[in-house]
Scaffold this motif. Structure first.
Motif, short mmCIF file in Angstrom:
data_model
loop_
_atom_site.label_atom_id
_atom_site.label_comp_id
_atom_site.label_asym_id
_atom_site.label_seq_id
_atom_site.Cartn_x
_atom_site.Cartn_y
_atom_site.Cartn_z
N GLU A 233 -19.53 5.14 -4.66
CA GLU A 233 -20.52 4.89 -5.37
C GLU A 233 -20.01 3.91 -6.69
O GLU A 233 -20.33 3.22 -7.15
N LYS A 234 -18.91 4.79 -7.34
CA LYS A 234 -18.50 4.79 -8.54
C LYS A 234 -17.75 3.35 -8.52
O LYS A 234 -17.77 2.60 -9.50
N TYR A 235 -16.92 2.91 -7.60
CA TYR A 235 -16.14 1.94 -7.36
C TYR A 235 -16.50 1.06 -6.37
O TYR A 235 -15.96 -0.06 -6.33
N LYS A 236 -17.81 1.03 -6.07
CA LYS A 236 -18.48 0.04 -5.12
C LYS A 236 -17.59 -0.38 -4.04
O LYS A 236 -17.23 -1.61 -3.74
N THR A 237 -16.80 0.65 -3.73
CA THR A 237 -15.71 0.25 -2.45
C THR A 237 -15.83 1.55 -1.37
O THR A 237 -15.93 2.60 -2.04
N ASN A 238 -15.74 1.36 -0.23
CA ASN A 238 -15.77 2.21 0.90
C ASN A 238 -14.68 3.21 0.72
O ASN A 238 -13.23 2.71 0.83
N ALA A 239 -14.73 4.43 0.77
CA ALA A 239 -13.59 5.46 0.28
C ALA A 239 -13.72 6.21 1.66
O ALA A 239 -12.84 7.18 1.80
N SER A 240 -14.13 5.74 2.54
CA SER A 240 -14.23 6.85 3.56
C SER A 240 -12.82 6.89 4.37
O SER A 240 -12.71 8.16 5.27
N ALA A 241 -11.79 6.15 4.31
CA ALA A 241 -10.46 6.50 4.77
C ALA A 241 -9.54 7.54 4.03
O ALA A 241 -8.84 7.85 4.60
N LEU A 242 -10.28 7.77 2.70
CA LEU A 242 -9.61 8.67 1.85
C LEU A 242 -9.35 10.04 2.49
O LEU A 242 -10.51 10.60 2.72
N LYS A 243 -8.26 10.66 2.42
CA LYS A 243 -8.29 12.15 3.03
C LYS A 243 -7.86 12.82 1.60
O LYS A 243 -6.65 12.52 1.18
N PHE A 244 -8.57 13.81 1.23
CA PHE A 244 -8.20 14.59 0.02
C PHE A 244 -7.40 16.21 0.08
O PHE A 244 -6.93 16.71 -0.74
N HIS A 245 -7.66 16.52 1.66
CA HIS A 245 -7.20 17.78 1.92
C HIS A 245 -7.96 19.06 1.08
O HIS A 245 -7.08 19.83 0.82
N SER A 246 -9.09 18.80 0.77
CA SER A 246 -9.51 20.05 0.10
C SER A 246 -9.97 21.02 1.03
O SER A 246 -9.78 20.83 2.42
N PHE A 247 -9.83 22.48 0.57
CA PHE A 247 -10.00 23.61 1.55
C PHE A 247 -10.55 24.73 0.93
O PHE A 247 -10.67 24.74 -0.22
N PRO A 248 -11.22 25.69 1.75
CA PRO A 248 -12.11 26.43 1.29
C PRO A 248 -11.33 28.07 1.29
O PRO A 248 -11.90 29.01 0.66
N ASP A 249 -10.42 27.86 1.89
CA ASP A 249 -9.83 29.35 2.05
C ASP A 249 -8.12 29.00 1.57
O ASP A 249 -7.64 28.53 2.43
N LEU A 250 -7.86 29.86 0.65
CA LEU A 250 -6.07 29.67 0.04
C LEU A 250 -5.30 30.05 1.35
O LEU A 250 -4.28 29.45 1.67
#
Ligand SMILES: [Zn+2]
Length: 171
Positions: A108-125
């Motif tokens: 939304e911010k950059y008006k460019t599809n970011a669906s291919a980005l992988k950030f590797h967030s995680f819920p459990d250390l």
């Protein structure tokens, strides 16, 4: 003073008394550390390492991305490291968001599809540390028996807690 000038002034001071010019490019302790970029994790200080001792790979979350694995393969195969340490830490920023939300925000911010980005967030250390170790061990381009230890560093106490690796030591 601007950050740029602070950095340049600090380097000027550092280079006046520089004593590392003769160090080998091979890590003298034969270890590589994969950890988070978090500012509170002072890798050398907290682990008793000196300049020249270890490879230190850092990214958001201490993730065994393809690029981190590329570096570990080079570290072992060409530069002689024999033991790897994966270190995550309490209060990690990667626990505070999920990939889907961030992709949506960026799209939304950059008006460019970011669906291919992988950030590797995680819920459990601890699970995350183990997953990174599994990823490192699954590459066919490192020895099967290479030691990979896993830890969570506590940013409130400065202590490491081992979460993976002991089982292998006993083998
Ligand atoms: Zn972190």
């Amino acid at each position: 003073m601007s950050e740029l000038n602070k950095i340049l002034a600090a380097n000027e001071e550092y280079s006046k008394d520089f004593r590392h010019g003769q160090l080998s490019h091979m890590p003298s302790r034969k270890i590589a550390i994969l950890t988070c970029m978090d500012t509170r994790l002072a890798v050398e200080d907290s682990l008793g390492l000196k300049t020249g001792d270890a490879h230190i790979l850092r990214n958001a979350g201490g993730i065994a991305t393809d690029d981190a694995i590329r570096s570990l393969i080079i570290s072992h195969e060409l530069l002689g490291t024999e033991e790897f340490f994966v270190i995550n830490h309490t209060n990690c920023g990667m626990l505070t968001f999920n990939d889907e939300e961030l992709r949506k925000k960026l799209s939304e911010k950059y008006k460019t599809n970011a669906s291919a980005l992988k950030f590797h967030s995680f819920p459990d250390l601890e699970a995350n540390v183990k997953n990174q170790i599994d990823k490192i061990k699954s590459t066919p381009f490192l020895p099967k028996d290479i030691q990979v230890y896993g830890f969570v560093y506590d940013v409130k106490t400065g202590r490491l807690k081992e979460v993976a690796g002991k089982e292998r030591e006993k083998e």
